[in-house]
Design a protein around this motif. Structure first.
Motif, short mmCIF file in Angstrom:
data_model
loop_
_atom_site.label_atom_id
_atom_site.label_comp_id
_atom_site.label_asym_id
_atom_site.label_seq_id
_atom_site.Cartn_x
_atom_site.Cartn_y
_atom_site.Cartn_z
N THR A 103 21.85 4.68 -16.13
CA THR A 103 20.67 5.09 -15.45
C THR A 103 19.56 4.41 -16.18
N ASP A 104 18.54 4.22 -15.37
CA ASP A 104 16.99 3.90 -15.96
C ASP A 104 16.14 4.37 -15.07
N LEU A 105 14.84 4.88 -15.70
CA LEU A 105 13.95 5.44 -14.98
C LEU A 105 12.57 4.36 -15.39
N ARG A 106 11.74 3.88 -14.63
CA ARG A 106 10.75 2.81 -14.72
C ARG A 106 9.55 3.60 -14.14
N TYR A 107 8.16 3.39 -14.91
CA TYR A 107 7.08 3.72 -14.23
C TYR A 107 6.12 2.40 -14.41
N ASN A 108 5.14 2.38 -13.36
CA ASN A 108 4.15 1.16 -13.67
C ASN A 108 2.77 1.79 -12.80
N TYR A 109 1.83 1.86 -13.85
CA TYR A 109 0.49 2.08 -13.36
C TYR A 109 -0.28 0.94 -13.29
N ASN A 110 -0.97 0.63 -12.22
CA ASN A 110 -1.88 -0.61 -11.80
C ASN A 110 -3.22 -0.11 -11.24
N ASN A 111 -4.39 -0.38 -11.90
CA ASN A 111 -5.62 -0.41 -11.49
C ASN A 111 -6.40 -1.65 -11.51
N SER A 112 -6.93 -1.89 -10.38
CA SER A 112 -7.69 -3.31 -9.84
C SER A 112 -8.94 -2.89 -9.50
N LEU A 113 -9.97 -3.59 -10.16
CA LEU A 113 -11.26 -3.70 -9.44
C LEU A 113 -11.51 -4.93 -9.10
N VAL A 114 -11.65 -5.24 -7.78
CA VAL A 114 -11.54 -6.46 -7.08
C VAL A 114 -12.94 -6.48 -6.24
N GLY A 115 -13.77 -7.65 -6.78
CA GLY A 115 -14.83 -8.15 -5.82
C GLY A 115 -14.70 -8.80 -4.54
#
Length: 757
Positions: free
Chosen positions: A308-320
Motif C-alpha cells: 500500500t502507499d499513501l500520497r499527498y500533494n498540495y499546490n498553490n498557484s498565483l497566476v496573473g
C-alpha cells in the motif's frame, strides 16, 4: 456503494498467503557475456526493484509468490521483458541483454496488464520528466506539448490545457497519483494545477479511453506518473535549480526518500516564480507572471502479499490574467485580475497479491479552491504595485469556487487462463461544487459517477488481442440558479438541472508481428462524454478566455467511435512509425458567438452538431552504425476537424514538422553528455473555426547541451538549452491571446542543475 467496496477489499485480504521469497541473479551482455553494472531490474506490479552491482548481480527480497512482469533496462541495451514465476524460497535467473541504440522502454501504467509499449495493443506515448526539463520546458504542460500529437491551448506561460489530436478541455482526462484530477478543468482560463517536480514521467493515450476511465476520456488520457520510491535499503536526496532568461524564472526543488524492506517514505518541496514573459523583440506581456508553491509526500508499506502507499500533494498557484502589453516591469506578484488556485490531492493505492491473481483498490480525494480577484487595472503599475500587494490580503474574491471530489477504482486481476488475462472492476466518483463569491459561473451542484468494466488480453504466438466492455452512469443535480437566455433580457429564469447520462462502450484491438522487427496495431473504440456543468449552466464572464458564456441545459452526451492504425519498424539502428486515426463524434459540443456584447465582452452560446476528426503522426529515428553517437529524429503531425454543418472545429492545432539532430557521447571526458539542435516548422493553419482567424506559419530553432558529472555518491547533472534561439515573433493558433494580437514567448535560455545526495 463505497462502504461495500471497502468491505470487499478487506474480506479478500483474508486470502493473503504469507511468504518470504528472494529473487536474485545476474544481468550480462549477450555479445561479451560480461556482467552489466547499474542496470535497473524492476517488477512493476510490485513497484519493487534493484540496480545491479559492478559485476551485474542483483537481489530483491520480500516478494510474494506468484507470476510477475520483469523489466530490465540500461542505456545502450534493448529493454528486457518477461513474465517470471516466483516460488517459495530462493529464485535465480540469468538475464542476457542485446546491445541497442534505441532508447530505454518503460512499462505503460495507464493501460492494464503492465506491458512495455512495444508489447502493448493500444498505442501510448511516454516521456520522462528529465527529457521534458532538458528541452527547456517552463511548465509541465510545456513539456507534455513536445509529444507528437499533443498540443496546448495557452493563455500566457502559466495557463495551458492539453490538446490531444484536436480535442481538449473535458474531453481529455488527467490522472495523477493514480486518481483522476478534478480541478474545474472545464475552464480554459487556468492550467493543470500540477507542478513538474516530483513527476517521474507522463503517458498519453491518444484516443477514446472511456472503457478504462469512463466519461471525460472521450478524446484521450494524460497520465502523470509520480516519483518512484527509493529502492529497498537505500536513502537518497536531491536538489535542483532551473533558471529561465526570458521570464527571469526560478524553479527550485528539494527532495528526500528512503526505503527499508517494508517501509518507504519520500517528500519534495518546490517553489516557482516567473516575471512577465517577453515576446520577440523584448516587450513584456503584462501580468503573465506567476508563482507556485508545491509540496509532495508519500509513505508506503510492503510485506509479503500486501502493498500500500499513501500520497499527498498540495499546490498553490498565483497566476496573473494578461490583458495586453502595458507598462513594463520586473515585478513577480500578479496584478488584478489574478487567480489564487489551491489544490489538495490525497490518494491511496493498495494491492493484495494472491497465488496467481491480485486485487487493486485505489481511493482518492481532491479538494480544489479557485478564487479570482478582479477590478483594478494596472496602467500605473509602478506607483500602485505595493498598494495592490496589500490589497491581495484584504480584498474578497469576486469568484470563489470549492470543488470536492471523492473517487474510487477497484479492479480484480483474474488468474490467467492459458494465454488469457482478464481484469474487471468498478470505478466512480462523488463530487460537489460550492460557490462562496459574489460571482457565479456555474451553480452549486453535485455529480455522481458509477461505472463497471471488463477487459481481456489474449497473447498468441505473433498476435495480441485486447477486448473490453463498459457501462457508465452519471447524475448531475444543481441548485436553483439564474439561467439567462438573452443575457439580461426578460427571459431570465430560475431553473435547476437534474440530468442522468449513461452509455455502453466497447473496444477491440489487435497487435500483429508481421516480421521480427515489424509490428502493426489496429484499434477500434467507442467513447462518451456527458456535458459538464459549464456547458449546461454557464451564465457569466470568463475573463481569462475573454468571453461571456451561456450554457444549454438540454445538451446531449457526446458519443464517438475512433479507429486507429499504426505500423512500426524497430531495428538496431532504425525506428519508423506511422499512426493514423479517424474519429467520428456525435453531438459534438462547441461554443459559438451570437454577435452581442455584455460589458464589452462577446457572448458565446453552447451548441451541438456531429463532427469528425482525422489525421495522425509519422516518425523516423536513425542511428547510423558508423557514427554511434549520432541520432537523427524527424516527426510530422497533423489533424483536421470539421462539423457536419461544414464549419471547421475551433482550437485545432496547426500541422508541425520537427527535425532533431542529437549527439549522445558515453566515452572519455564527455561520457554521459548530450547535445541537440531542433528545427520546428509550424505550418499555416488555414482551416480556422467559425470565430477564429487563420494563423501564419513560422519556424523555431531550439538547441541544448548537457552532461552528468559522475562520482561515487553524488552525480551532478547540468544542462543548458535555448528555445526560439532566433527570437522569432510569432502567434500560436492555440494561444488565447491571439485575438488581442499578442505574440508568444521570444528567446528563452534555460540553465538547470540537479544534484543527487
Amino acid at each position: 456503494m463505497n462502504k461495500y467496496l471497502i468491505t470487499l477489499s478487506f474480506l479478500l485480504c483474508i486470502q493473503v498467503i504469507v511468504a518470504q521469497n528472494i529473487f536474485k541473479g545476474t544481468v550480462i551482455d549477450n555479445e561479451t557475456k560480461q556482467g552489466i553494472p547499474f542496470a535497473s531490474v524492476y517488477l512493476p506490479q510490485l513497484e519493487k526493484g534493484a540496480s545491479t552491482d559492478e559485476s551485474g548481480a542483483f537481489e530483491i527480497t520480500n516478494i510474494p509468490a506468484g507470476s510477475y512482469k520483469l523489466v530490465v533496462s540500461v542505456l545502450g541495451f534493448a529493454t528486457f521483458s518477461k513474465n517470471v514465476d516466483i516460488t517459495t524460497g530462493n529464485n535465480t535467473l540469468q538475464i542476457s541483454l542485446e546491445p541497442s541504440a534505441v532508447e530505454i522502454e518503460q512499462v505503460i501504467v495507464s493501460t492494464p496488464f503492465h506491458k512495455l509499449q512495444s508489447e502493448n495493443v493500444m498505442k501510448v506515448s511516454q516521456k520522462s520528466l528529465t527529457q521534458m526539463q532538458q528541452q527547456g520546458a517552463n511548465t509541465l504542460i510545456d513539456g507534455i506539448a513536445t509529444i507528437p500529437g499533443v498540443n496546448s491551448v495557452s493563455t500566457g506561460t502559466a495557463i495551458g490545457k492539453p490538446v490531444i489530436r484536436g480535442l481538449s478541455s473535458n474531453r481529455v482526462l488527467v490522472y495523477t497519483q493514480n486518481i483522476r484530477l478534478e480541478n474545474q478543468q472545464f475552464g480554459g482560463e487556468h492550467g493543470l494545477g500540477l507542478n513538474d517536480n516530483g513527476v517521474e514521467s507522463v503517458e498519453v493515450i491518444k484516443g477514446p479511453a472511456s472503457l478504462l476511465y469512463g466519461s471525460d476520456a472521450l478524446g484521450g488520457v494524460l497520465y502523470i506518473n509520480p516519483e518512484r520510491f527509493a529502492d529497498a535499503g537505500t536513502t537518497q536526496g536531491s536538489l535542483s535549480s532551473i533558471l529561465n532568461s526570458n521570464t527571469n524564472g526560478l524553479n527550485l526543488s528539494a527532495g528526500a526518500k528512503t526505503s527499508g524492506n517494508s517501509f518507504k517514505f519520500l517528500a519534495r518541496g518546490s517553489f516557482v516564480s516567473h516575471e512577465d514573459y517577453k515576446i520577440g523583440g523584448g516587450d513584456r506581456v503584462t501580468n503573465t507572471r506567476f508563482k507556485e508553491y508545491d509540496f509532495k509526500t508519500g509513505v508506503g508499506y510492503q510485506k509479503n502479499n500486501f502493498k500500500t502507499d499513501l500520497r499527498y500533494n498540495y499546490n498553490n498557484s498565483l497566476v496573473g490574467i494578461p490583458e495586453g502589453i502595458e507598462e513594463q516591469s520586473a515585478y513577480r506578484t500578479p496584478l488584478e485580475p489574478y487567480q489564487d488556485l489551491q489544490t489538495h490531492i490525497l490518494s491511496s493505492k493498495t494491492n493484495f497479491f494472491f497465488k496467481n491473481s491480485s486485487l487493486d483498490a485505489t481511493f482518492g480525494f481532491v479538494a480544489n479552491k479557485r478564487q479570482e480577484f478582479e477590478g483594478h487595472h494596472h496602467h500605473e503599475e509602478g506607483e500602485a504595485h505595493e498598494e495592490e500587494e496589500e490589497a491581495h490580503e484584504e480584498e474578497h474574491a469576486a469568484l470563489d469556487m470549492q470543488l470536492n471530489t471523492f473517487s474510487y477504482n477497484v479492479a480484480y486481476n483474474l488468474a490467467p487462463i492459458g494465454k488469457l488475462e482478464t481484469v474487471f472492476g468498478v470505478q466512480g466518483m462523488v463530487q460537489t461544487n460550492k460557490n462562496h463569491g459574489e460571482e457565479t459561473l456555474i451553480p452549486n451542484a453535485s455529480t455522481d459517477d458509477f461505472g463497471v468494466f471488463v477487459t481481456s488480453h489474449i497473447h498468441l504466438k505473433n498476435n495480441d488481442i485486447q477486448l473490453g466492455l463498459r457501462y457508465d452512469n452519471r447524475n448531475i443535480a444543481t441548485d436553483h440558479h439564474e439561467h439567462d437566455h438573452d443575457h439580461g433580457d426578460v427571459h431570465e429564469d430560475e431553473i435547476e438541472v437534474n440530468r442522468s447520462f449513461n452509455s455502453f462502450n466497447a473496444s477491440a484491438g489487435l497487435r500483429t508481428e508481421l516480421a521480427p522487427k515489424l509490428v502493426t496495431r489496429i484499434n477500434l473504440a467507442t467513447g462518451f462524454r456527458a456535458p459538464n456543468l459549464s456547458e449546461l449552466t454557464s451564465n457569466g464572464a470568463h475573463h481569462g478566455a475573454n468571453r461571456y458564456e451561456i450554457g444549454n441545459p438540454d445538451l446531449k452526451s457526446e458519443q464517438n467511435i475512433q479507429m486507429d492504425f499504426s505500423i512500426e519498424l524497430k531495428s538496431k539502428h532504425i525506428e519508423m512509425y506511422v499512426n493514423a486515426f479517424y474519429n467520428k463524434v456525435a453531438n459534438f459540443i462547441y461554443l459559438q458567438p451570437d454577435g452581442t456584447l455584455v460589458n464589452a465582452i462577446p457572448v458565446f452560446h453552447y451548441h451541438q452538431d456531429d463532427a469528425k476528426l482525422y489525421g495522425g503522426e509519422i516518425g523516423f529515428h536513425f542511428h547510423p552504425h558508423s557514427i554511434e553517437w549520432l541520432h537523427y529524429e524527424s516527426s510530422y503531425e497533423g489533424v483536421i476537424g470539421k462539423q457536419d454543418n461544414g464549419d471547421y472545429i475551433p482550437l485545432i492545432p496547426a500541422n508541425v514538422l520537427t527535425n532533431t539532430f542529437r549527439a549522445e557521447i558515453n566515452q572519455g571526458f564527455l561520457s554521459d553528455s548530450y547535445a541537440f539542435i531542433t528545427l520546428q516548422n509550424i505550418l499555416k493553419q488555414d482551416k480556422p473555426g467559425l470565430f477564429e482567424t487563420a494563423s501564419s506559419g513560422y519556424s523555431l530553432l531550439n538547441i541544448g547541451i548537457g552532461k552528468t558529472f559522475s562520482s561515487e555518491k553524488n552525480p551532478v547533472k547540468i544542462w543548458l538549452s535555448a528555445n526560439n534561439l532566433l527570437d522569432k515573433t510569432y502567434i500560436s493558433h492555440l494561444s488565447r491571446l491571439k485575438s488581442d494580437g499578442i505574440s508568444n514567448m521570444g528567446r528563452n535560455i534555460t540553465l538547470g542543475v540537479s544534484l543527487t545526495l
